[in-house]
Motif scaffolding. Sequence first.
Motif, PDB file in Angstrom:
ATOM      1  N   THR A  44       0.829  -1.205   0.000  1.00 23.16           N
ATOM      2  CA  THR A  44       0.000   0.000   0.000  1.00 23.16           C
ATOM      3  C   THR A  44       0.864   1.255   0.000  1.00 23.16           C
ATOM      4  O   THR A  44       0.586   2.224  -0.718  1.00 23.16           O
ATOM      5  N   THR A  47       2.485   1.696  -3.430  1.00 19.66           N
ATOM      6  CA  THR A  47       1.493   2.130  -4.420  1.00 19.66           C
ATOM      7  C   THR A  47       1.138   3.599  -4.237  1.00 19.66           C
ATOM      8  O   THR A  47       1.053   4.366  -5.205  1.00 19.66           O
ATOM      9  N   ALA A  48       0.927   4.010  -2.968  1.00 18.70           N
ATOM     10  CA  ALA A  48       0.576   5.406  -2.705  1.00 18.70           C
ATOM     11  C   ALA A  48       1.718   6.340  -3.081  1.00 18.70           C
ATOM     12  O   ALA A  48       1.509   7.381  -3.717  1.00 18.70           O
ATOM     13  N   CYS A 224       6.034  13.355  -0.889  1.00 16.04           N
ATOM     14  CA  CYS A 224       5.392  12.111  -1.315  1.00 16.04           C
ATOM     15  C   CYS A 224       5.635  10.987  -0.313  1.00 16.04           C
ATOM     16  O   CYS A 224       4.737  10.180  -0.040  1.00 16.04           O
ATOM     17  N   ALA A 228       2.498   9.371   1.613  1.00 14.68           N
ATOM     18  CA  ALA A 228       2.219   7.950   1.434  1.00 14.68           C
ATOM     19  C   ALA A 228       2.146   7.238   2.782  1.00 14.68           C
ATOM     20  O   ALA A 228       1.298   6.351   2.995  1.00 14.68           O
ATOM     21  N   GLN A 231      -1.259   8.104   4.362  1.00 18.39           N
ATOM     22  CA  GLN A 231      -2.345   7.394   3.695  1.00 18.39           C
ATOM     23  C   GLN A 231      -2.351   5.915   4.071  1.00 18.39           C
ATOM     24  O   GLN A 231      -3.403   5.283   4.127  1.00 18.39           O
ATOM     25  N   THR A 232      -1.172   5.345   4.328  1.00 17.36           N
ATOM     26  CA  THR A 232      -1.076   3.912   4.602  1.00 17.36           C
ATOM     27  C   THR A 232      -1.489   3.564   6.022  1.00 17.36           C
ATOM     28  O   THR A 232      -2.198   2.576   6.261  1.00 17.36           O
ATOM     29  N   LEU A 260      -2.897  14.673   2.078  1.00 11.06           N
ATOM     30  CA  LEU A 260      -2.958  13.789   0.923  1.00 11.06           C
ATOM     31  C   LEU A 260      -2.151  14.334  -0.246  1.00 11.06           C
ATOM     32  O   LEU A 260      -1.637  13.572  -1.064  1.00 11.06           O
TER      33      LEU A 260
END
Length: 332
Positions: A44, A47-48, A224, A228, A231-232, A260
Amino acid sequence: MKPLTALSPFKILPLLIPAAFLITIGTLWLPGHPELLNNGYVDTFKTAFLGILLEALPFVLLGALLSSLLRVFVPDEMISRWIPRRPVPAILFGCLLGIIFPVCECGMIPLVRRLMHKGMPLYVAIVFILSGPILNPVVYGATLTAFRSHPELAYARMGLAFAVSALIGLVIYATIRKSPLRLSIPREGGEEHHGTTRGGRLVAVFVHTSDEFFEMGKYLIIGCLLTAGIQTFMNHGSLTAIGERPLGSYLFMMGLAFVLSLCSTSDAFVASTFLHSFPAGALLAFMVLGPMLDFKNSLMLLSLFKTRFALYLFFLIVSAVFTGSVLASLWL
């Protein structure tokens, strides 16, 4: 060749803060939560991270390329001649630039820095930074597509972005007198530094583009990585419960927009997933604040402007977007 110089503490500070954050998480928190190290979380996170990075990199490259083209081919006098002398027409001109140059917020900083060194006033540059990522045909079309059943949100997004940008531009014009730029780059002419031949100028464009791209890219990668991670590992259920409160929904969506760090061409699709859970004003705050102020472009703004001015600008953005979205909710 430029001589090697020691790194200033202020230059490496943006690198040390996220590094310290990641080391602290790795040593204190993760050992007590070994389940977070399984392949699902790792996948995850990857990917994010790659999704945000690959989405933003083309716009950073586009901004760096436009910045280099301006530096090499556009004389300083031309930029100064285009900008109206009176503040109100100049602010309208700054908003119009967003329609002419459809650049995402990731590519704004290198472009605006070059425009300022070409003669653009500070308050016009701020208006362009804030309005450009939203007031362009690409973002308008994406927002209208995401909210095809509620087109008034697309109109409100454009209107609020214009109003907030113009208001902050007027405040900057009235309150700031000295240049808040971190670096003072001498104004230079194309003939003197880049040569007169077409080949020489094209080489100069590529050289300046690579310099701008890698300078902004390091801040983008840091943003980033942290985005990420958020978000994870964040708990979506508890955050949604907080967002159900009247005031909390606005604060939640604005905070979500900040962490985000989505591109302005895609954040409307994320906001549309909250359409039945949050008031329209909170969704509007999400879509307007994100392109103006998120994690990665706040690092870029801190690299461009002195810290005191950057914090002042952050305060103006948050206050204006929050107030404007609450007032707009009375109409939506």
